[in-house]
Scaffold this motif. Structure first.
Motif, short mmCIF file in Angstrom:
data_model
loop_
_atom_site.label_atom_id
_atom_site.label_comp_id
_atom_site.label_asym_id
_atom_site.label_seq_id
_atom_site.Cartn_x
_atom_site.Cartn_y
_atom_site.Cartn_z
N VAL A 17 7.13 30.04 27.93
CA VAL A 17 6.52 29.26 29.01
C VAL A 17 5.88 27.99 28.46
O VAL A 17 5.19 28.03 27.42
N ILE A 18 6.10 26.89 29.15
CA ILE A 18 5.43 25.64 28.80
C ILE A 18 3.99 25.72 29.31
O ILE A 18 3.75 26.04 30.48
N THR A 19 3.04 25.48 28.43
CA THR A 19 1.63 25.53 28.81
C THR A 19 0.93 24.23 28.42
O THR A 19 1.45 23.45 27.63
N VAL A 20 -0.27 24.03 28.97
CA VAL A 20 -1.08 22.86 28.63
C VAL A 20 -2.50 23.31 28.30
O VAL A 20 -2.85 24.46 28.52
N HIS A 21 -3.30 22.36 27.79
CA HIS A 21 -4.68 22.65 27.39
C HIS A 21 -5.63 22.01 28.40
O HIS A 21 -5.31 20.97 28.99
N PRO A 22 -6.82 22.57 28.61
CA PRO A 22 -7.77 21.99 29.57
C PRO A 22 -8.14 20.54 29.29
O PRO A 22 -8.49 19.79 30.21
N LEU A 23 -8.06 20.11 28.02
CA LEU A 23 -8.44 18.75 27.67
C LEU A 23 -7.25 17.78 27.62
O LEU A 23 -7.40 16.63 27.22
N ASP A 24 -6.08 18.26 28.03
CA ASP A 24 -4.92 17.35 28.17
C ASP A 24 -5.16 16.42 29.36
O ASP A 24 -5.89 16.77 30.30
N PHE A 25 -4.53 15.25 29.31
CA PHE A 25 -4.65 14.31 30.41
C PHE A 25 -3.67 14.69 31.54
O PHE A 25 -2.54 15.10 31.27
N VAL A 26 -4.13 14.54 32.77
CA VAL A 26 -3.29 14.85 33.93
C VAL A 26 -2.01 14.01 33.92
O VAL A 26 -0.94 14.50 34.27
N GLU A 27 -2.11 12.75 33.49
CA GLU A 27 -0.94 11.89 33.44
C GLU A 27 0.15 12.48 32.54
O GLU A 27 1.35 12.38 32.83
N GLU A 28 -0.26 13.11 31.43
CA GLU A 28 0.71 13.72 30.52
C GLU A 28 1.35 14.95 31.15
O GLU A 28 2.54 15.21 30.96
N VAL A 29 0.57 15.69 31.92
CA VAL A 29 1.11 16.87 32.59
C VAL A 29 2.14 16.45 33.64
O VAL A 29 3.16 17.13 33.83
N THR A 30 1.91 15.33 34.30
CA THR A 30 2.86 14.84 35.28
C THR A 30 4.23 14.61 34.65
O THR A 30 5.27 14.96 35.23
N SER A 31 4.24 14.04 33.45
CA SER A 31 5.52 13.80 32.76
C SER A 31 6.19 15.11 32.37
O SER A 31 7.42 15.21 32.37
N ILE A 32 5.40 16.14 32.07
CA ILE A 32 5.95 17.46 31.75
C ILE A 32 6.65 18.04 32.98
O ILE A 32 7.76 18.57 32.89
N PHE A 33 6.01 17.93 34.14
CA PHE A 33 6.61 18.41 35.39
C PHE A 33 7.96 17.72 35.61
O PHE A 33 8.94 18.36 35.99
N TYR A 34 7.98 16.40 35.40
CA TYR A 34 9.19 15.62 35.67
C TYR A 34 10.29 15.92 34.66
O TYR A 34 11.44 16.19 35.04
N GLU A 35 9.96 15.89 33.37
CA GLU A 35 10.97 16.05 32.33
C GLU A 35 11.59 17.44 32.31
O GLU A 35 12.77 17.61 32.04
#
Length: 215
Positions: free
Chosen positions: A82-100
């Motif tokens: 599973v692709i996961t993220v960290h609480p201190l990641d930027f929302v903008e970076e998460v958006t690119s993860i959703f897209y890619e």
């Protein structure tokens, strides 16, 4: 904006040994679309979506097959890793993860433990907040030369007029890379005085094109 500011911290989970029918009940009872699958250390080892459950469910015409299939453990249909993220990641970076990766949900992990979740709906809500479209406002698009220092120069015009700014975005001017577009949302329903002030300062306003504007 950080992930911890928008993530949901109350996350419904299951274990890999839970039956598929448990996932169906959890999805339906709570009107959710994704369930993280965790081990005994709260580490995310898989994820199950409503689509996974639908694909795994047998025909309603076959009662015997349905009972047998829905008793199978979730690990037989979960997506892993599973692709996961960290609480201190930027929302903008998460958006690119959703897209890619063409996904609609990411669990949030801290110290190898599940602490939250972000869904497609959460990201859309955050985008609305970042762009300022959730408050009554008017959008102005200004075409400027693509060079350092243009944003503060344009902002001086708004500062002189003492208008309340909801958001500022910048994106490329596709017809010519020597220019860029500055998008400003201001909290007024009559942007005409500000637009005229911008034009008087020598800036080209692409939007809005309003009746009464001088050329």
């Amino acid at each position: 904006m950080l992930v911890e500011e928008v993530m949901k911290t109350e996350v419904l989970t299951l274990t890999p040994s839970d039956p598929i029918e448990a996932a169906i009940k959890l999805l339906n009872d709570n009107h959710i679309r994704h369930i993280p699958i965790i081990n005994d250390r709260d580490y995310v080892i898989g994820i199950v979506s409503d689509r996974d459950v639908r694909d795994a469910s047998p025909s309603v015409l076959d009662d015997t097959s349905e009972n047998r299939q829905l008793k199978k453990p979730i690990e037989t249909i979960m997506t892993s890793p599973v692709i996961t993220v960290h609480p201190l990641d930027f929302v903008e970076e998460v958006t690119s993860i959703f897209y890619e990766h063409e996904i609609a949900c990411v669990p949030v992990m801290k110290n190898d433990k599940l602490v939250g979740i972000i869904t497609e709906k959460d990201m859309l809500h955050t985008l609305i907040q970042l762009t300022g479209t959730h408050v009554q406002s008017s959008q102005i698009e200004v075409k400027v030369i693509n060079k350092p220092g243009m944003l503060p120069q344009v902002m001086q015009v708004f500062g002189k007029r003492k208008v309340n700014i909801s958001s500022v975005l910048i994106y490329p001017y596709k017809p010519d890379s020597d220019y860029k577009i500055i998008v400003i949302r201001i909290q007024t329903m009559n942007p005409l005085p500000t637009i005229e002030h911008l034009k008087g300062a020598g800036y080209e306003v692409l939007w809005p094109k309003m009746p009464g504007m001088s050329s």
